[in-house]
Design a protein around this motif. Structure first.
Motif, short mmCIF file in Angstrom:
data_model
loop_
_atom_site.label_atom_id
_atom_site.label_comp_id
_atom_site.label_asym_id
_atom_site.label_seq_id
_atom_site.Cartn_x
_atom_site.Cartn_y
_atom_site.Cartn_z
N SER A 1 0.81 -1.21 0.00
CA SER A 1 0.00 0.00 0.00
C SER A 1 0.84 1.27 0.00
CB SER A 1 -0.92 0.01 1.22
OG SER A 1 -0.17 0.00 2.41
N GLU A 2 2.07 1.21 0.58
CA GLU A 2 2.90 2.41 0.69
C GLU A 2 3.97 2.49 -0.39
OE1 GLU A 2 4.49 2.87 4.57
OE2 GLU A 2 2.55 2.60 5.60
N LEU A 3 4.58 1.37 -0.74
CA LEU A 3 5.68 1.38 -1.71
C LEU A 3 5.29 0.85 -3.07
CD1 LEU A 3 8.64 0.19 0.57
CD2 LEU A 3 7.85 2.52 0.10
N GLY A 4 4.15 0.16 -3.16
CA GLY A 4 3.72 -0.36 -4.45
C GLY A 4 4.11 -1.81 -4.65
N SER A 5 3.64 -2.34 -5.79
CA SER A 5 3.89 -3.76 -6.07
C SER A 5 5.32 -4.03 -6.53
CB SER A 5 2.91 -4.24 -7.15
OG SER A 5 3.04 -3.45 -8.32
N ASP A 6 6.09 -2.97 -6.88
CA ASP A 6 7.47 -3.17 -7.32
C ASP A 6 8.45 -3.26 -6.16
OD1 ASP A 6 6.62 -3.05 -9.95
OD2 ASP A 6 6.89 -0.87 -10.09
N ALA A 7 7.97 -3.06 -4.91
CA ALA A 7 8.86 -3.09 -3.76
C ALA A 7 9.35 -4.52 -3.49
CB ALA A 7 8.15 -2.54 -2.53
N VAL A 8 10.54 -4.61 -2.92
CA VAL A 8 11.13 -5.91 -2.58
C VAL A 8 11.50 -5.89 -1.10
CG1 VAL A 8 11.99 -6.38 -4.89
CG2 VAL A 8 13.42 -5.12 -3.29
N ILE A 9 11.45 -7.05 -0.45
CA ILE A 9 11.83 -7.19 0.95
C ILE A 9 13.31 -7.58 1.02
CG2 ILE A 9 11.44 -8.51 3.07
CD1 ILE A 9 8.54 -8.83 2.26
N LEU A 10 14.08 -6.74 1.72
CA LEU A 10 15.53 -6.97 1.81
C LEU A 10 15.90 -7.87 2.99
CD1 LEU A 10 16.77 -3.31 1.11
CD2 LEU A 10 16.41 -5.18 -0.52
N ASN A 11 15.17 -7.73 4.12
CA ASN A 11 15.57 -8.49 5.30
C ASN A 11 14.39 -8.58 6.27
OD1 ASN A 11 17.27 -9.84 7.13
ND2 ASN A 11 17.65 -7.95 8.25
N THR A 12 14.28 -9.69 7.00
CA THR A 12 13.29 -9.85 8.06
C THR A 12 13.97 -10.52 9.25
OG1 THR A 12 12.58 -12.04 7.25
CG2 THR A 12 11.41 -10.11 6.41
N LYS A 13 13.55 -10.09 10.47
CA LYS A 13 14.07 -10.73 11.67
C LYS A 13 13.12 -10.46 12.84
CE LYS A 13 17.04 -6.95 13.28
NZ LYS A 13 18.41 -6.59 13.69
N GLU A 14 13.14 -11.34 13.83
CA GLU A 14 12.31 -11.18 15.02
C GLU A 14 13.04 -10.33 16.05
OE1 GLU A 14 11.08 -14.84 16.65
OE2 GLU A 14 9.72 -15.37 15.01
N ILE A 15 12.31 -9.39 16.67
CA ILE A 15 12.87 -8.53 17.71
C ILE A 15 11.91 -8.48 18.88
CG2 ILE A 15 14.16 -7.11 16.07
CD1 ILE A 15 11.99 -5.01 16.34
N ARG A 16 12.37 -7.98 20.00
CA ARG A 16 11.52 -7.76 21.19
C ARG A 16 11.63 -6.29 21.57
NH1 ARG A 16 9.35 -11.83 24.03
NH2 ARG A 16 9.86 -13.96 23.39
#
Length: 455
Positions: A20-35
């Motif tokens: 919704s904010e960056l569009g369908s061309d956006a890509v995910i660079l990294n994911t991680k769990e935090i507290r």
């Protein structure tokens, strides 16, 4: 390239926000769990940090190709001239003036041409005489106006996008600042003496709200730092002093001698009826006051019978009311008594409609008191909701029941700090009239800090 960081509960939520904010061309660079959040290693919540990016160059719209200029035919030219003749600044003013200076109109029997139409014809002839110059001038003006509108629209769009990006950046910076402040505060707490941390952890285990635990730790640490070497003060004494400063104004005075009517309100199952019997016995035997009962608890099965049983044991009169209109009759019938206890029905007082309904039964006046009865075995979130509903109607007196059925007393700190209640009595059993006593802050502090209370 635009890079943005998201902290969400799960990955699907992040994907929806990124699209919704960056569009369908956006890509995910990294994911991680935090507290995040928490205090003293407790109360922290698990979150997912997602880094996404989008190439802004790929989102720009392709430039529009200029429209080819089409040759204007003579018929089109003539029609345009007729439409613009009067309003165009190119109309010769002399032609219009001469046409108006002639005989205004012929006789009514002869068909004539209006002066405006004559002026348009003369203007058209003047423009046709020099078609190239004036037509090119008109075309240039039109193109210039269209270009100016397009430039303004583009600038407005770019300004709006820049403002949105700036707002998003400021919001992200603000959240990072808050996170850094929390981390700095937690680091400060870790550097506190172990004795201060010990009592802070004890209050957290007792159910005191994390915000109040932080205030407690800061206050105790400040007392420890300000104490001189000659006046050595133990951490227990400092913790006790802080809690006593919070609770000393919360001690109520009980039922005032000038009070004539006491209303008892509260949710289901907190022990209002039994508490009324205890207080009636205490007022009757200890203060020698004549007592009467009024009950509006006609929803619960056998509620009236229960209070009637207590009334028979104490030898006091009882009146049952089913609507606010019957209260006047009950008050007149018991007018010769010193003190009246009114029992209301236990309802789901998280619902404001029920709170408003029971409030209509309460008789306002200088000689009346309303006491909210809550059970120590309920969750603080439920107690807070009910207390907030009655606090809106000015109820500020609290009576706590079932002290003998719990080992967690931190909710009292939360209620006092949140709503500024005055606590007159606590109950610790079902025996009438013995298991009721005035609220004692010192006894509560001993329970909170782990000291054995005097029974």
């Amino acid at each position: 390239m635009k890079v943005k960081r998201y902290i969400v509960d799960d990955l699907p939520e992040a994907v929806q926000m990124i699209r919704s904010e960056l569009g369908s061309d956006a890509v995910i660079l990294n994911t991680k769990e935090i507290r995040i959040g928490g205090f003293l290693g407790m109360f922290s919540k698990k979150r997912v940090e997602v880094i996404a990016a989008v190439d802004e160059a790929s989102k720009k719209l392709p430039a529009r190709a200029p429209m080819p200029a089409r040759p204007i035919e003579k018929k089109q030219l003539l029609s345009q001239i007729e439409e613009l003749a009067v309003s165009s600044p190119m109309i010769p003013s002399n032609a219009v003036r001469e046409r108006y200076s002639q005989a205004p109109f012929a006789d009514s029997g002869r068909k004539t041409t209006s002066p405006v139409m004559e002026a348009q014809r003369d203007a058209g002839q003047a423009i046709i005489a020099q078609p190239d110059t004036h037509l090119e001038q008109h075309r240039s003006d039109t193109q210039a106006a269209t270009l100016a509108v397009a430039v303004q629209t583009l600038e407005a769009r770019e300004n709006k996008q820049a403002k949105e990006e700036t707002s998003a950046l400021l919001l992200e910076l603000r959240s990072m600042k808050e996170m850094m402040a929390k981390m700095a505060k937690q680091q400060t707490f870790r550097s506190m003496p172990e004795a201060v941390m010990k009592w802070s952890r004890r209050l957290a285990e007792q159910g005191v709200d994390p915000a109040y635990v932080e205030q407690f730790a800061e206050a105790v640490n400040l007392i420890m730092e300000e104490t001189s070497e000659e006046e050595t003060r133990s951490s227990y004494e400092a913790a006790r002093a802080v809690l006593l400063s919070w609770l000393q104004d919360a001690k109520g005075t009980g039922i005032e001698p000038t009070t004539r009517i006491v209303h008892f309100v509260g949710p289901t199952g907190v022990g209002k009826t039994t508490t009324i019997a205890k207080l009636a016995a205490e007022q009757s035997f200890s203060h020698r006051r004549s007592v009467g009962f009024i009950t509006a608890d006609t929803y619960r099965i056998a509620a009236v019978d229960q209070l009637r049983t207590y009334a028979d044991i104490l030898n006091v009169p009882l009146e049952v009311v089913f609507s606010p209109s019957e209260l006047t009759r009950a008050y007149k019938k018991l007018n010769d008594l010193d003190l009246l206890f009114m029992d209301t029905a236990g309802r789901n007082y998280r619902n404001e409609m029920f709170v408003s309904e029971v409030n209509s039964l309460l008789a306002p006046g200088e000689q009346t008191e309303t006491i909210l009865v809550l059970s120590m075995t309920h969750k603080y979130s439920d107690m807070k909701m009910v207390a907030s509903q009655f606090a809106k109607y000015g109820v500020n007196q609290l009576l706590l029941t079932k002290f003998d059925e719990t080992d967690s007393f931190g909710t009292i700190i939360n209620l006092v700090k949140e709503f500024d209640f005055r606590i007159s009595y606590i109950t610790c059993g079902q025996t009438v009239p013995d298991d009721i006593r005035p609220f004692d802050p010192e006894d509560l502090i001993r329970r909170l800090l782990g000291e054995k209370s005097d029974e």
